[in-house]
Design a protein around this motif. Structure first.
Motif, mmCIF file in Angstrom:
data_model
loop_
_atom_site.group_PDB
_atom_site.id
_atom_site.type_symbol
_atom_site.label_atom_id
_atom_site.label_comp_id
_atom_site.label_asym_id
_atom_site.label_seq_id
_atom_site.Cartn_x
_atom_site.Cartn_y
_atom_site.Cartn_z
ATOM 1 N N PRO A 57 0.961 -1.206 -0.030
ATOM 2 C CA PRO A 57 -0.117 -0.173 -0.022
ATOM 3 C C PRO A 57 0.907 1.214 0.081
ATOM 4 O O PRO A 57 1.820 1.393 0.760
ATOM 5 C CB PRO A 57 -0.725 -0.029 1.323
ATOM 6 C CG PRO A 57 0.171 -0.874 2.292
ATOM 7 C CD PRO A 57 0.989 -1.916 1.345
ATOM 8 N N VAL A 58 0.672 2.107 -0.801
ATOM 9 C CA VAL A 58 1.219 3.361 -1.004
ATOM 10 C C VAL A 58 0.221 4.480 -0.827
ATOM 11 O O VAL A 58 -0.667 4.644 -1.577
ATOM 12 C CB VAL A 58 2.139 3.502 -2.230
ATOM 13 C CG1 VAL A 58 2.707 4.907 -2.142
ATOM 14 C CG2 VAL A 58 2.926 2.318 -2.272
ATOM 15 N N LYS A 59 0.390 5.622 -0.054
ATOM 16 C CA LYS A 59 -0.627 6.748 -0.245
ATOM 17 C C LYS A 59 0.289 7.965 -0.525
ATOM 18 O O LYS A 59 1.222 8.468 -0.153
ATOM 19 C CB LYS A 59 -0.948 7.230 1.212
ATOM 20 C CG LYS A 59 -2.120 8.449 1.185
ATOM 21 C CD LYS A 59 -2.491 8.693 2.657
ATOM 22 C CE LYS A 59 -3.483 9.872 2.619
ATOM 23 N NZ LYS A 59 -4.689 9.906 1.695
ATOM 24 N N VAL A 60 -0.155 8.575 -1.761
ATOM 25 C CA VAL A 60 0.600 9.777 -2.400
ATOM 26 C C VAL A 60 0.069 10.943 -1.669
ATOM 27 O O VAL A 60 -1.057 11.307 -1.449
ATOM 28 C CB VAL A 60 0.281 9.830 -3.910
ATOM 29 C CG1 VAL A 60 0.925 11.164 -4.606
ATOM 30 C CG2 VAL A 60 0.907 8.958 -4.754
ATOM 31 N N ASP B 178 3.880 8.266 1.657
ATOM 32 C CA ASP B 178 4.086 7.935 2.908
ATOM 33 C C ASP B 178 5.334 6.796 3.063
ATOM 34 O O ASP B 178 5.496 6.328 4.030
ATOM 35 C CB ASP B 178 2.765 7.098 3.371
ATOM 36 C CG ASP B 178 2.281 6.039 2.887
ATOM 37 O OD1 ASP B 178 2.668 5.640 1.640
ATOM 38 O OD2 ASP B 178 1.330 5.488 3.368
ATOM 39 N N ARG B 179 5.729 6.364 1.931
ATOM 40 C CA ARG B 179 6.713 5.203 1.938
ATOM 41 C C ARG B 179 8.077 5.865 1.363
ATOM 42 O O ARG B 179 9.104 5.540 2.144
ATOM 43 C CB ARG B 179 6.297 3.939 1.310
ATOM 44 C CG ARG B 179 5.037 3.283 1.743
ATOM 45 C CD ARG B 179 4.850 2.001 1.063
ATOM 46 N NE ARG B 179 5.611 0.729 1.225
ATOM 47 C CZ ARG B 179 5.749 -0.210 0.748
ATOM 48 N NH1 ARG B 179 4.457 -0.521 0.047
ATOM 49 N NH2 ARG B 179 6.714 -1.133 0.676
ATOM 50 N N GLU B 180 8.165 6.328 0.144
ATOM 51 C CA GLU B 180 9.307 6.965 -0.189
ATOM 52 C C GLU B 180 9.021 8.060 -1.417
ATOM 53 O O GLU B 180 7.548 8.356 -1.468
ATOM 54 C CB GLU B 180 10.040 5.775 -1.127
ATOM 55 C CG GLU B 180 9.453 5.058 -1.982
ATOM 56 C CD GLU B 180 10.259 3.780 -2.672
ATOM 57 O OE1 GLU B 180 11.233 4.109 -3.242
ATOM 58 O OE2 GLU B 180 9.899 2.870 -2.189
ATOM 59 N N THR B 181 10.078 8.539 -2.111
ATOM 60 C CA THR B 181 9.750 9.516 -2.922
ATOM 61 C C THR B 181 10.207 9.298 -4.333
ATOM 62 O O THR B 181 11.161 8.630 -4.335
ATOM 63 C CB THR B 181 10.348 11.075 -2.503
ATOM 64 O OG1 THR B 181 9.993 11.596 -1.239
ATOM 65 C CG2 THR B 181 10.228 12.063 -3.763
ATOM 66 N N PHE B 182 9.148 9.746 -5.195
ATOM 67 C CA PHE B 182 9.662 9.136 -6.750
ATOM 68 C C PHE B 182 9.913 10.482 -7.491
ATOM 69 O O PHE B 182 9.293 11.508 -7.389
ATOM 70 C CB PHE B 182 8.441 8.488 -7.345
ATOM 71 C CG PHE B 182 8.247 6.915 -6.482
ATOM 72 C CD1 PHE B 182 8.863 6.170 -6.746
ATOM 73 C CD2 PHE B 182 7.052 7.064 -5.503
ATOM 74 C CE1 PHE B 182 8.573 4.602 -5.897
ATOM 75 C CE2 PHE B 182 7.061 6.100 -4.718
ATOM 76 C CZ PHE B 182 7.472 4.620 -5.057
ATOM 77 N N SER B 183 10.496 10.068 -8.789
ATOM 78 C CA SER B 183 10.873 11.121 -9.542
ATOM 79 C C SER B 183 10.227 10.705 -10.893
ATOM 80 O O SER B 183 10.327 9.390 -11.166
ATOM 81 C CB SER B 183 12.183 11.743 -9.585
ATOM 82 O OG SER B 183 12.473 12.614 -10.796
ATOM 83 N N ALA B 184 9.499 11.447 -11.653
ATOM 84 C CA ALA B 184 8.939 11.105 -12.879
ATOM 85 C C ALA B 184 8.675 11.967 -14.104
ATOM 86 O O ALA B 184 8.395 13.373 -13.580
ATOM 87 C CB ALA B 184 7.319 10.426 -12.522
#
Length: 290
Positions: free
Chosen positions: A38-41, A56-62
């Motif tokens: 589960p991931v909450k943005v 709530d888990r990590e940071t992404f770059s897109a």
């Protein structure tokens, strides 16, 4: 065999809360999708030529985003004077589980959509009810066929292509005059009252001073698009809507590297399936990915 044929979707008696998760679970298994959960943005921000997606888990770059959050997480309850004073229970369609829990209580049901009608039918069989809507209902005679469906989708699409907020579902589809409606009329429960003007500690009050005691107020007042996490990107127009483009109106005109699936004409399971493929194709084209 097509995927829709492999999944039994023919039983009209299956509730959406059961059918939809079952459908997507089968879809995920069939195509071997590796879903990270589960991931909450929390928030999406612009960082140069890329997007920073904080969760709530990590940071992404897109480089691009297909946002498919839909509406379920954003139930809408309108502000009414006195709502905070009510000593009974208030809940939204999303919180509803079974009519049995309201036995022996008077329930005020607010809303003129299909969900309100269905819950009014169920609850009125176990306890007393009052039904209120903002405007008189318009019932649609005849079947809601493919042509009617395309016309309804077109109305929603036209609005978002002008940057206007999408209308409610019932405003474009109408309410079908079905056997359920006829049965409710025969039972005498399909008696609509004007919207009350105030909520009291023990119920509701209309402008003429008429009151109704209530133990429960059930808000069947729809949902709003779950887009708060995109707020820093300033996608909305002055009208409150988002100006959409692309083949199926999933592309944000202000930010073509963002597609919204589940907003406007794609805010349904069938619409989202069809729009998802188009959105992915268009985004890959924008990013120059073959």
């Amino acid at each position: 065999m097509a995927f829709s044929e492999a999944v039994d979707t023919s039983n009209d008696a299956v509730e959406a809360a059961v059918a939809v998760p079952r459908y997507f679970a089968a879809y995920e298994e069939r195509f071997g999708l590796n879903v990270y959960r589960p991931v909450k943005v929390k928030v999406v921000c612009q960082r140069g030529e890329r997007f920073r997606v904080e969760t709530d888990r990590e940071t992404f770059s897109a480089r691009g985003i297909i946002n498919a959050t839909g509406t379920w997480e954003t139930p809408y309850i309108p502000e009414y004077p006195g709502r905070e004073r009510f000593r009974g229970r208030q809940l939204h369609t999303r919180d509803y589980r079974t009519a049995a829990e309201f036995a022996g209580q008077h329930v005020v049901i607010v809303g003129g959509g299909i969900s309100a009608i269905q819950l009014l039918n169920e609850i009125s069989q176990v306890t007393s009810t009052t039904w209120v809507t903002r405007r008189p209902l318009q019932f649609r005679d005849g079947p809601f066929d493919q042509e009617a469906g395309r016309a309804a989708v077109k109305l929603v699409e036209d609005r978002v292509r002008q940057g206007l907020p999408p209308n409610s579902v019932v405003s474009v589809t109408g309410l079908p005059r079905s056997p359920l409606i006829e049965a409710m009329e025969a039972r005498g429960v399909l008696k609509r009252l004007e919207m009350f003007s105030e909520i009291t500690e023990t119920g509701v009050r209309w402008e003429d001073g008429t009151t109704q005691r209530a133990d429960v107020i059930l808000w069947c007042t729809g949902f709003r698009s779950s887009l708060d996490h995109l707020a820093p990107l300033l996608l909305r127009e002055a009208s409150g809507g988002i100006l959409m483009g692309g083949r199926l109106a999933t592309e944000v005109v202000k930010a073509p590297r963002i597609h919204l699936v589940g907003y406007g004409p794609s805010a349904s399971t069938i619409g989202a399936n069809r729009a998802g493929a188009v959105a992915a194709s268009e985004l890959m084209g924008t990013l120059g990915v073959s």
